[in-house]
Design a protein around this motif. Structure first.
Motif, PDB file in Angstrom:
ATOM      1  N   LEU A 193       0.816  -1.241   0.153  1.00 17.52           N
ATOM      2  CA  LEU A 193       0.060  -0.050   0.051  1.00 17.52           C
ATOM      3  C   LEU A 193       0.908   1.411  -0.032  1.00 17.52           C
ATOM      4  O   LEU A 193       0.474   2.223  -0.646  1.00 17.52           O
ATOM      5  N   LYS A 194       1.974   1.259   0.665  1.00 21.74           N
ATOM      6  CA  LYS A 194       2.981   2.275   0.812  1.00 21.74           C
ATOM      7  C   LYS A 194       3.430   2.500  -0.449  1.00 21.74           C
ATOM      8  O   LYS A 194       3.646   3.680  -1.167  1.00 21.74           O
ATOM      9  N   VAL A 195       3.783   1.713  -1.316  1.00 22.38           N
ATOM     10  CA  VAL A 195       4.492   1.754  -2.581  1.00 22.38           C
ATOM     11  C   VAL A 195       3.487   2.343  -3.518  1.00 22.38           C
ATOM     12  O   VAL A 195       3.809   3.209  -4.356  1.00 22.38           O
ATOM     13  N   ALA A 196       2.325   1.672  -3.627  1.00 26.05           N
ATOM     14  CA  ALA A 196       1.191   2.150  -4.275  1.00 26.05           C
ATOM     15  C   ALA A 196       0.927   3.721  -4.228  1.00 26.05           C
ATOM     16  O   ALA A 196       0.702   4.439  -5.274  1.00 26.05           O
ATOM     17  N   LYS A 197       0.868   3.953  -2.935  1.00 20.84           N
ATOM     18  CA  LYS A 197       0.608   5.629  -2.464  1.00 20.84           C
ATOM     19  C   LYS A 197       1.690   6.580  -3.043  1.00 20.84           C
ATOM     20  O   LYS A 197       1.510   7.538  -3.627  1.00 20.84           O
ATOM     21  N   ASP A 198       3.070   5.997  -2.946  1.00 21.66           N
ATOM     22  CA  ASP A 198       4.354   6.801  -3.386  1.00 21.66           C
ATOM     23  C   ASP A 198       4.015   6.827  -4.830  1.00 21.66           C
ATOM     24  O   ASP A 198       4.358   7.676  -5.625  1.00 21.66           O
ATOM     25  N   GLN A 202       3.839  10.287  -7.134  1.00 20.41           N
ATOM     26  CA  GLN A 202       4.936  10.268  -8.296  1.00 20.41           C
ATOM     27  C   GLN A 202       4.291  10.723  -9.617  1.00 20.41           C
ATOM     28  O   GLN A 202       4.517  11.563 -10.259  1.00 20.41           O
ATOM     29  N   ARG A 203       3.278   9.682  -9.711  1.00 17.94           N
ATOM     30  CA  ARG A 203       2.821   9.771 -10.976  1.00 17.94           C
ATOM     31  C   ARG A 203       1.766  11.224 -11.245  1.00 17.94           C
ATOM     32  O   ARG A 203       1.919  11.749 -12.231  1.00 17.94           O
ATOM     33  N   THR A 204       1.137  11.357 -10.142  1.00 20.55           N
ATOM     34  CA  THR A 204       0.552  12.869 -10.006  1.00 20.55           C
ATOM     35  C   THR A 204       1.242  14.082 -10.299  1.00 20.55           C
ATOM     36  O   THR A 204       0.986  14.835 -11.093  1.00 20.55           O
ATOM     37  N   LYS A 205       2.377  13.966  -9.737  1.00 18.93           N
ATOM     38  CA  LYS A 205       3.286  15.031  -9.836  1.00 18.93           C
ATOM     39  C   LYS A 205       3.861  15.261 -11.082  1.00 18.93           C
ATOM     40  O   LYS A 205       4.257  16.110 -11.499  1.00 18.93           O
ATOM     41  N   ALA A 276       2.399   4.428 -17.171  1.00 19.83           N
ATOM     42  CA  ALA A 276       1.241   4.188 -16.509  1.00 19.83           C
ATOM     43  C   ALA A 276       1.061   2.624 -16.670  1.00 19.83           C
ATOM     44  O   ALA A 276       0.755   1.993 -15.414  1.00 19.83           O
ATOM     45  N   MET A 277       0.872   2.345 -17.919  1.00 17.17           N
ATOM     46  CA  MET A 277       0.415   0.836 -17.876  1.00 17.17           C
ATOM     47  C   MET A 277       1.511  -0.223 -17.547  1.00 17.17           C
ATOM     48  O   MET A 277       1.313  -1.043 -17.005  1.00 17.17           O
ATOM     49  N   GLN A 278       2.829   0.152 -17.743  1.00 13.35           N
ATOM     50  CA  GLN A 278       3.758  -0.631 -16.993  1.00 13.35           C
ATOM     51  C   GLN A 278       3.944  -0.764 -15.631  1.00 13.35           C
ATOM     52  O   GLN A 278       4.148  -1.825 -15.186  1.00 13.35           O
ATOM     53  N   GLU A 279       3.696   0.324 -15.202  1.00  9.53           N
ATOM     54  CA  GLU A 279       3.685   0.371 -13.641  1.00  9.53           C
ATOM     55  C   GLU A 279       2.337  -0.522 -12.934  1.00  9.53           C
ATOM     56  O   GLU A 279       2.370  -1.058 -11.991  1.00  9.53           O
ATOM     57  N   GLU A 280       1.353  -0.292 -13.710  1.00 12.27           N
ATOM     58  CA  GLU A 280       0.058  -0.828 -13.212  1.00 12.27           C
ATOM     59  C   GLU A 280      -0.003  -2.269 -13.534  1.00 12.27           C
ATOM     60  O   GLU A 280      -0.352  -2.931 -12.568  1.00 12.27           O
ATOM     61  N   TYR A 281       0.562  -2.807 -14.420  1.00 12.12           N
ATOM     62  CA  TYR A 281       0.843  -4.217 -14.991  1.00 12.12           C
ATOM     63  C   TYR A 281       1.912  -4.839 -14.812  1.00 12.12           C
ATOM     64  O   TYR A 281       1.945  -6.118 -15.109  1.00 12.12           O
TER      65      TYR A 281
END
Length: 297
Positions: A193-198, A202-205, A276-281
């Protein structure tokens, strides 16, 4: 049929004669009964005789014996690491036992055990959703079942449903506080959860920075074009906010930007979508490009 209802039976004379004889009727015996002529008989249901407790107990004992034998076969397949075959055996046995109209407490326990074992097989073959569903069925009847909670949390974690997995594993820790495996799983889920939040931050930034760069670049280029326009009064209908020197404004559209600026914006958005696709999947760049060309996973 219900008591008092009637039905007409058709068939050879010999078979109809047997039915009539069982009902106490006469007149369907002799040569006519042996011929190939078909006949019919009307029967009426007078009453329904329920089996005695001894008969029901004997039938349930036969079912329990058969179920134990089937479970032993599934257990042997699981021990041999033939998880797909074991899964089929456990699931079939649980479904058949669930169809019993008057299951005993031992039968209910056997059904729950088969579902839990089937869920474990699903974890071995990476059928995460089926494992979560089977554990959910067990938890519907036994919300404090430790094995069901743990295996459901593992399945949800593997499906990256970390928030739901976190809720399940916290329930597990409350039910059994000294379980080392559940504490280790809780720690893993919290780290995830912490990694996903970070990553989300980062993606939003990154998206915000890209948009700011696009706005600054577009505003500067369009401001240069605005400087070349004649005064507002010389163009009928032009908004006053588009006068030279004001740069980007809410009424500015991408069509007013130079072609190289628009193409760069499209290229950056494409790169951001692939990242984003690479990070998500967890895909490589080539796999992400292949998914984009196919139009979906």
């Amino acid at each position: 049929m219900r008591p008092g209802e009637r039905a007409r039976l058709f068939g050879p004379v010999g078979m109809v004669a047997l039915v009539a004889a069982g009902a106490g009727e006469e007149g369907l015996t002799g040569d006519g009964a042996a011929s190939g002529v078909e006949a019919s008989v009307v029967v009426e249901l007078l009453e329904v005789t329920h089996p005695t407790a001894d008969v029901v107990g004997a039938r349930l004992a036969d079912v329990a014996s058969w179920a134990r034998e089937r479970k032993q076969v599934a257990d042997q397949l699981f021990t041999q690491k033939r998880h797909l075959l074991a899964l089929a055996q456990y699931a079939d046995l649980a479904e058949r036992l669930s169809c019993l109209t008057c299951p005993s407490s031992r039968t209910a326990i056997l059904v729950r055990t088969c579902k839990l074992n089937a869920a474990q097989c699903c974890l071995h073959v990476k059928a995460w959703q089926l494992a979560a569903d089977l554990c959910g069925e067990v938890l519907a009847a036994d919300p404090r079942n430790v094995k069901a909670l743990y295996r459901r949390a593992v399945a949800l974690q593997r499906m990256r449903k970390l928030a739901e997995a976190h809720r399940v594993v916290r329930t597990l820790v409350r039910v059994e506080p000294c379980n080392t495996a559940s504490e280790r799983l809780l720690k893993q889920i919290q780290e995830g959860l912490k990694v996903a939040k970070d990553r989300k931050k980062q993606r939003t930034k990154q998206v915000f920075q890209e948009l700011c760069e696009e706005d600054i670049l577009g505003a500067g280029r369009c401001a240069e074009r605005m400087d070349q326009l004649p005064p507002v009064g010389h163009i009928a209908g032009m908004p006053r906010s588009l006068c030279a020197g004001q740069g980007l404004n809410p009424e500015l559209t991408p069509d007013m930007m130079p072609e190289e600026v628009r193409s760069k914006m499209v290229e950056r958005k494409e790169q951001m979508a692939l990242a984003a696709m690479q990070e998500e999947y967890g895909l490589s760049e080539e796999e992400a490009l292949a998914v984009r060309r196919r139009g979906g996973l």
